[in-house]
Design a protein around this motif. Structure first.
Motif, PDB file in Angstrom:
ATOM      1  N   LEU A 299       0.829  -1.208   0.000  1.00  0.00           N
ATOM      2  CA  LEU A 299       0.000   0.000   0.000  1.00  0.00           C
ATOM      3  C   LEU A 299       0.862   1.256   0.000  1.00  0.00           C
ATOM      4  O   LEU A 299       0.538   2.253  -0.662  1.00  0.00           O
ATOM      5  CB  LEU A 299      -0.928  -0.002   1.215  1.00  0.00           C
ATOM      6  CG  LEU A 299      -2.013  -1.095   1.232  1.00  0.00           C
ATOM      7  CD1 LEU A 299      -2.764  -1.062   2.558  1.00  0.00           C
ATOM      8  CD2 LEU A 299      -2.977  -0.911   0.071  1.00  0.00           C
ATOM      9  N   LEU A 300       1.985   1.226   0.732  1.00  0.00           N
ATOM     10  CA  LEU A 300       2.896   2.358   0.758  1.00  0.00           C
ATOM     11  C   LEU A 300       3.503   2.602  -0.622  1.00  0.00           C
ATOM     12  O   LEU A 300       3.601   3.746  -1.086  1.00  0.00           O
ATOM     13  CB  LEU A 300       4.001   2.120   1.790  1.00  0.00           C
ATOM     14  CG  LEU A 300       5.081   3.212   1.906  1.00  0.00           C
ATOM     15  CD1 LEU A 300       4.462   4.546   2.296  1.00  0.00           C
ATOM     16  CD2 LEU A 300       6.140   2.790   2.923  1.00  0.00           C
ATOM     17  N   TYR A 301       3.899   1.528  -1.317  1.00  0.00           N
ATOM     18  CA  TYR A 301       4.437   1.660  -2.672  1.00  0.00           C
ATOM     19  C   TYR A 301       3.403   2.281  -3.611  1.00  0.00           C
ATOM     20  O   TYR A 301       3.727   3.119  -4.457  1.00  0.00           O
ATOM     21  CB  TYR A 301       4.870   0.293  -3.204  1.00  0.00           C
ATOM     22  CG  TYR A 301       6.163  -0.220  -2.633  1.00  0.00           C
ATOM     23  CD1 TYR A 301       7.094   0.636  -2.055  1.00  0.00           C
ATOM     24  CD2 TYR A 301       6.464  -1.586  -2.667  1.00  0.00           C
ATOM     25  CE1 TYR A 301       8.273   0.152  -1.519  1.00  0.00           C
ATOM     26  CE2 TYR A 301       7.656  -2.078  -2.139  1.00  0.00           C
ATOM     27  CZ  TYR A 301       8.555  -1.200  -1.563  1.00  0.00           C
ATOM     28  OH  TYR A 301       9.734  -1.671  -1.043  1.00  0.00           O
ATOM     29  N   SER A 302       2.146   1.852  -3.462  1.00  0.00           N
ATOM     30  CA  SER A 302       1.088   2.407  -4.315  1.00  0.00           C
ATOM     31  C   SER A 302       0.894   3.895  -4.056  1.00  0.00           C
ATOM     32  O   SER A 302       0.701   4.685  -4.994  1.00  0.00           O
ATOM     33  CB  SER A 302      -0.223   1.660  -4.079  1.00  0.00           C
ATOM     34  OG  SER A 302      -0.130   0.331  -4.518  1.00  0.00           O
ATOM     35  N   LEU A 303       0.928   4.305  -2.797  1.00  0.00           N
ATOM     36  CA  LEU A 303       0.815   5.723  -2.469  1.00  0.00           C
ATOM     37  C   LEU A 303       1.942   6.523  -3.114  1.00  0.00           C
ATOM     38  O   LEU A 303       1.719   7.617  -3.648  1.00  0.00           O
ATOM     39  CB  LEU A 303       0.845   5.917  -0.949  1.00  0.00           C
ATOM     40  CG  LEU A 303      -0.411   5.533  -0.168  1.00  0.00           C
ATOM     41  CD1 LEU A 303      -0.151   5.662   1.331  1.00  0.00           C
ATOM     42  CD2 LEU A 303      -1.587   6.411  -0.564  1.00  0.00           C
ATOM     43  N   ARG A 304       3.154   5.988  -3.052  1.00  0.00           N
ATOM     44  CA  ARG A 304       4.289   6.689  -3.648  1.00  0.00           C
ATOM     45  C   ARG A 304       4.123   6.835  -5.152  1.00  0.00           C
ATOM     46  O   ARG A 304       4.381   7.903  -5.718  1.00  0.00           O
ATOM     47  CB  ARG A 304       5.578   5.930  -3.328  1.00  0.00           C
ATOM     48  CG  ARG A 304       6.047   6.077  -1.884  1.00  0.00           C
ATOM     49  CD  ARG A 304       7.261   5.206  -1.613  1.00  0.00           C
ATOM     50  NE  ARG A 304       7.855   5.491  -0.318  1.00  0.00           N
ATOM     51  CZ  ARG A 304       8.831   4.776   0.227  1.00  0.00           C
ATOM     52  NH1 ARG A 304       9.312   3.722  -0.426  1.00  0.00           N
ATOM     53  NH2 ARG A 304       9.322   5.099   1.412  1.00  0.00           N
ATOM     54  N   LEU A 305       3.671   5.760  -5.820  1.00  0.00           N
ATOM     55  CA  LEU A 305       3.509   5.820  -7.267  1.00  0.00           C
ATOM     56  C   LEU A 305       2.391   6.774  -7.664  1.00  0.00           C
ATOM     57  O   LEU A 305       2.506   7.514  -8.647  1.00  0.00           O
ATOM     58  CB  LEU A 305       3.224   4.420  -7.809  1.00  0.00           C
ATOM     59  CG  LEU A 305       4.410   3.448  -7.793  1.00  0.00           C
ATOM     60  CD1 LEU A 305       3.949   2.050  -8.186  1.00  0.00           C
ATOM     61  CD2 LEU A 305       5.505   3.927  -8.739  1.00  0.00           C
ATOM     62  N   GLU A 306       1.289   6.760  -6.916  1.00  0.00           N
ATOM     63  CA  GLU A 306       0.190   7.692  -7.205  1.00  0.00           C
ATOM     64  C   GLU A 306       0.642   9.136  -7.052  1.00  0.00           C
ATOM     65  O   GLU A 306       0.322   9.998  -7.889  1.00  0.00           O
ATOM     66  CB  GLU A 306      -0.987   7.405  -6.273  1.00  0.00           C
ATOM     67  CG  GLU A 306      -1.690   6.088  -6.552  1.00  0.00           C
ATOM     68  CD  GLU A 306      -2.637   5.697  -5.440  1.00  0.00           C
ATOM     69  OE1 GLU A 306      -2.848   6.527  -4.515  1.00  0.00           O
ATOM     70  OE2 GLU A 306      -3.167   4.577  -5.475  1.00  0.00           O
TER      71      GLU A 306
END
Length: 361
Positions: A299-306
């Motif tokens: 979820l943290l990786y997804s936040l960074r990519l978004e």
């Protein structure tokens, strides 16, 4: 790309030399179409092969540039407008690069690819899956979904699904009273919006010349869709009797996401954030898995990519500054992760997003 790349210009095409040339000319295939998806469909208007368009009585007559006296029907032209906005039946929206199985036989799945436009999906019958690089998201009957530009995904709908796919240049969403979501969103529309969605899709699909009145109508219909997306409710299915546990898991996961989003640049570890939330790392991991089906780190990786995609689209911030802003210690690590997730380098992603917005003005 291997093999011979054929390019044909319809205006200066030489007589076909063989059956392959004849098919290429007939389909208006050229190098631009093969190498990169276009903001507007470059093919001649013939409808979508293998797609059952709505019956003539279901749609208003769309004016076309046919000779005087030629009959006009709602299906005589595709749902494409001069400002780049396109509408098509959901069963005809297929996206993603083909992958091969180990034996090198026919494709068995589709590889997520990045699009330069926003995609809004409305399912009126049936269901399908949206495949992201690390997650599969089902979308069922009666649901609406928004996939922002720059998102890597694939979509292979079954032939019996009904609904609409609206392809929207990002610049058309600027200045609306309610903006479109910054990340993927899907859910069941609010009862007050449900009956208005399909008419709004059909109205946006009409091919008409732009003008003050048409622009105002477009803004109103897009504003309705944006509002419906913000009010859509995602109701996860309860697979077992752990309903009470899921009620506890969701608030903890949402608190984690809010905390992580506000401190991307701090380099906080999952253990640090779990301690700040008053739980153990194992409890946080279980909560995220139960409510979102993913680990806290995913979820943290997804936040960074978004966040990276948003900064690349909407600002001219240098790449190294964006890497620091979202918590990466080095630009090399950020570029590898971003490229693996989207299929493009940050520079190529920004160039595509900016050229797409400029080209649709």
């Amino acid at each position: 790309m291997t093999g011979k790349l054929r390019s044909r210009d319809q205006g200066n095409a030489s007589p076909p030399k063989d059956e392959v040339d004849e098919k290429l000319i007939g389909a208006a295939i050229n190098a631009d179409v093969i190498l990169e998806p276009s903001q507007t469909d470059p093919r001649p208007v013939r409808g979508y092969a293998g797609v059952a368009l709505p019956e003539p009585h279901d749609l208003p007559v769309i004016p076309s540039a046919e000779p005087a006296g030629a009959p006009q029907t709602p299906t005589s032209r595709p749902f494409a407008r001069s400002d780049g906005l396109r509408l098509m039946p959901l069963s005809g929206f297929i996206w993603g690069g083909a992958t091969q199985n180990r034996q090198g036989a026919r494709p068995i799945s589709a590889q997520p690819r990045v699009r330069g436009d926003h995609v809004i999906l409305l399912v009126t019958r049936g269901s399908a899956d949206i495949d992201f690089p690390r997650k599969r998201q089902p979308i069922g009957q009666g649901r609406i979904a928004f996939i922002p530009s720059g998102t890597a995904f694939s979509f292979q709908p079954p032939a019996d699904i009904d609904g609409w796919a609206l392809l929207l240049p990002p610049n058309l969403g600027i200045g609306l009273p309610v903006g479109f979501p910054l990340a993927f969103r899907q859910g069941t529309p609010h009862p007050a919006d449900e009956a208005l969605l399909e008419p709004a899709f059909q109205a946006l699909g009409q091919d008409r010349a732009l003008g003050p009145r048409a622009s105002s109508a477009t803004a109103l219909h897009l504003g309705l869709l944006a509002l419906a997306l913000t009010r859509a409710v995602d109701k996860p299915q309860v697979q077992d009797g752990d309903h009470l546990q899921s009620l506890v898991a969701r608030p903890l996961t949402e608190s984690f996401l809010e905390l992580a989003a506000n401190h991307l640049a701090d380099g906080r570890t999952i253990a640090d954030m779990a301690l700040e939330l008053g739980c153990t790392q194992a409890q946080l991991d279980r909560a995220c898995h139960d409510s979102r089906g993913r680990t806290p780190l995913e979820l943290l990786y997804s936040l960074r990519l978004e966040r990276a995609a948003q900064l690349l689209r909407d600002t001219d911030m240098p790449i190294h500054s964006i890497a620091q802003e979202i918590g990466y210690s080095g630009i090399g690590h950020f570029m590898r992760v971003f490229t693996a997730a989207t299929g493009r380098t940050p520079e190529a992603f920004r160039a595509m997003a900016w050229s797409g917005a400029d080209g649709a003005d």
